[in-house]
Design a protein around this motif. Structure first.
Motif, PDB file in Angstrom:
ATOM      1  N   CYS A 170       0.400   3.136   3.779  1.00 29.61           N
ATOM      2  CA  CYS A 170       0.857   2.572   5.043  1.00 29.61           C
ATOM      3  C   CYS A 170       2.104   1.631   4.738  1.00 29.61           C
ATOM      4  O   CYS A 170       3.036   1.426   5.830  1.00 29.61           O
ATOM      5  N   HIS A 207      -4.645   0.461   0.181  1.00 32.00           N
ATOM      6  CA  HIS A 207      -5.811  -0.112   0.842  1.00 32.00           C
ATOM      7  C   HIS A 207      -7.095   0.981   0.748  1.00 32.00           C
ATOM      8  O   HIS A 207      -6.807   2.282   0.773  1.00 32.00           O
ATOM      9  N   CYS A 229       1.093  -1.368   0.149  1.00 28.14           N
ATOM     10  CA  CYS A 229      -0.017  -0.082  -0.061  1.00 28.14           C
ATOM     11  C   CYS A 229       0.769   1.344   0.145  1.00 28.14           C
ATOM     12  O   CYS A 229       1.923   1.291   0.860  1.00 28.14           O
ATOM     13  N   CYS A 289      -6.657   3.533   3.679  1.00 26.71           N
ATOM     14  CA  CYS A 289      -5.323   4.625   3.261  1.00 26.71           C
ATOM     15  C   CYS A 289      -5.838   5.425   2.221  1.00 26.71           C
ATOM     16  O   CYS A 289      -5.556   6.533   2.196  1.00 26.71           O
TER      17      CYS A 289
HETATM   18 ZN   LIG Z   1      -2.479   0.877   3.745  1.00 24.04          ZN
END
Ligand SMILES: [Zn+2]
Ligand SMILES: [Zn+2]
Length: 131
Positions: free
Chosen positions: A46, A85, A43, A88
């Motif tokens: 993160c 994600h 991702c 996110c």
């Molecule tokens: Zn993420």
């Protein structure tokens, strides 16, 4: 044009493009290309490893999203898309939407990169403080 979640073709974009076969096919090609390049899926927010089903693709550049005769075409370059994600991705858009400079005074790519750097810092901070 602003970097807020405003579409290049107002209304039509979110209603149709992100639900279109064209976009799902482009998404599949993106993940296939990433695999062919041997790049592990993580991702962009993160930094954690994730699989295709856990990731959405954020547009760093909309110039590849172009109106065709009967549908919107997905002509994005590989580098125009980055995996995130859903959670996110949502945080990234909130960071951009809340910030006047990022929303209106930067290219979408620059705004995304500035917001991504901010997001990584705040997510790293959250992890540091989690026992
Ligand atoms: Zn993420
Ligand atoms: Zn996005």
């Amino acid at each position: 044009m602003s970097n807020r979640r405003k579409p290049p073709i107002p209304g039509l974009y979110r209603r149709t493009f992100l639900h279109s076969r064209e976009w799902f096919a482009r998404r599949d090609r993106w993940f296939a290309e990433q695999a062919a390049r041997g790049i592990p899926l993580t991702c962009a927010g993160c930094g954690h490893a994730a699989n295709k089903n856990q990731l959405e693709l954020h547009h760093l550049d909309y110039s590849g999203v172009v109106p065709g005769d009967d549908r919107i075409l997905a002509r994005e370059l590989h580098e125009d898309l980055t995996p995130m994600h859903a959670y996110c991705h949502e945080l990234l858009h909130r960071l951009i939407d809340r910030d006047q400079v990022l929303s209106y005074n930067r290219s979408r790519r620059d705004a995304s990169e500035i917001a991504l750097a901010k997001l990584r810092r705040s997510l790293a901070h959250v992890q540091e403080n989690t026992p």
